[in-house]
Motif scaffolding. Structure first.
Motif, PDB file in Angstrom:
ATOM      1  N   TYR A  94       0.838  -1.192   0.000  1.00  0.00           N
ATOM      2  CA  TYR A  94       0.000   0.000   0.000  1.00  0.00           C
ATOM      3  C   TYR A  94       0.877   1.248   0.000  1.00  0.00           C
ATOM      4  O   TYR A  94       1.919   1.283   0.652  1.00  0.00           O
ATOM      5  N   CYS A  95       0.415   2.288  -0.663  1.00  0.00           N
ATOM      6  CA  CYS A  95       1.087   3.574  -0.524  1.00  0.00           C
ATOM      7  C   CYS A  95       0.256   4.470   0.390  1.00  0.00           C
ATOM      8  O   CYS A  95      -0.970   4.325   0.486  1.00  0.00           O
ATOM      9  N   LYS A  96       0.950   5.361   1.055  1.00  0.00           N
ATOM     10  CA  LYS A  96       0.334   6.267   2.019  1.00  0.00           C
ATOM     11  C   LYS A  96       0.865   7.658   1.788  1.00  0.00           C
ATOM     12  O   LYS A  96       2.056   7.857   1.560  1.00  0.00           O
ATOM     13  N   SER A  97      -0.045   8.627   1.857  1.00  0.00           N
ATOM     14  CA  SER A  97       0.321  10.028   1.702  1.00  0.00           C
ATOM     15  C   SER A  97      -0.031  10.763   2.987  1.00  0.00           C
ATOM     16  O   SER A  97      -1.141  10.600   3.504  1.00  0.00           O
ATOM     17  N   VAL A  98       0.882  11.556   3.508  1.00  0.00           N
ATOM     18  CA  VAL A  98       0.656  12.316   4.732  1.00  0.00           C
ATOM     19  C   VAL A  98       0.759  13.802   4.413  1.00  0.00           C
ATOM     20  O   VAL A  98       1.808  14.257   3.941  1.00  0.00           O
ATOM     21  N   SER A 103      -3.193  14.882   7.969  1.00  0.00           N
ATOM     22  CA  SER A 103      -4.148  13.918   7.413  1.00  0.00           C
ATOM     23  C   SER A 103      -3.386  12.904   6.575  1.00  0.00           C
ATOM     24  O   SER A 103      -2.321  13.207   6.027  1.00  0.00           O
ATOM     25  N   TYR A 104      -3.953  11.710   6.453  1.00  0.00           N
ATOM     26  CA  TYR A 104      -3.276  10.720   5.636  1.00  0.00           C
ATOM     27  C   TYR A 104      -4.287   9.949   4.804  1.00  0.00           C
ATOM     28  O   TYR A 104      -5.470   9.842   5.159  1.00  0.00           O
ATOM     29  N   TYR A 105      -3.783   9.412   3.712  1.00  0.00           N
ATOM     30  CA  TYR A 105      -4.604   8.694   2.743  1.00  0.00           C
ATOM     31  C   TYR A 105      -3.874   7.416   2.329  1.00  0.00           C
ATOM     32  O   TYR A 105      -2.638   7.380   2.256  1.00  0.00           O
ATOM     33  N   TRP A 106      -4.672   6.390   2.052  1.00  0.00           N
ATOM     34  CA  TRP A 106      -4.142   5.101   1.615  1.00  0.00           C
ATOM     35  C   TRP A 106      -4.612   4.780   0.213  1.00  0.00           C
ATOM     36  O   TRP A 106      -5.723   5.132  -0.172  1.00  0.00           O
ATOM     37  N   GLY A 107      -3.788   4.059  -0.520  1.00  0.00           N
ATOM     38  CA  GLY A 107      -4.216   3.482  -1.774  1.00  0.00           C
ATOM     39  C   GLY A 107      -4.940   2.169  -1.517  1.00  0.00           C
ATOM     40  O   GLY A 107      -5.065   1.718  -0.374  1.00  0.00           O
TER      41      GLY A 107
END
Length: 116
Positions: A94-98, A103-107
């Motif tokens: 999985y990739c994660k963006s912070v 806030s963070y988001y997952w693929g």
């Protein structure tokens, strides 16, 4: 922010794969990013991280020297080059963006299977 991973698949031990994570927003360039993986029956674990500008990276001990994380902010895309793959690398990645605000988001994840 939408994150879409690609590049997973089935590979023999010792082989290589390159994962990509494409982000939907131009603010990608100011977000720290990371790759995580989750094997069946195990907790999700950090594989590698990269700062917004790409100047600093961090790796799990289990992948040091074999995996390389990178990003192309002009393309809103992050990569994970995986070499010398081992059966124990088998997992959903999985990739994660912070964001700068925390806030963070997952693929949605991409399956990597390494056969022995």
């Amino acid at each position: 922010v939408q994150l879409v991973e690609s590049g997973g698949g089935l590979v023999q031990a010792g082989g290589s794969l390159r994962l990509s994570c494409a982000a939907s927003r131009s603010t990608f360039s100011i977000n720290a990013m990371g790759w995580y993986r989750q094997a069946p029956g195990k907790q999700r674990e950090l594989v590698a991280q990269i700062t917004s500008g790409g100047g600093s990276t961090n790796y799990a001990d289990s992948v040091k020297g074999r995996f390389t994380i990178s990003r192309d902010n002009a393309k809103n895309t992050m990569y994970l080059q995986m070499n010398s793959l081992k059966p124990e690398d088998t997992a959903v990645y999985y990739c994660k963006s912070v964001t700068t605000g925390g806030s963070y988001y997952w693929g949605q994840g991409t399956q990597v299977t390494v056969s022995s």
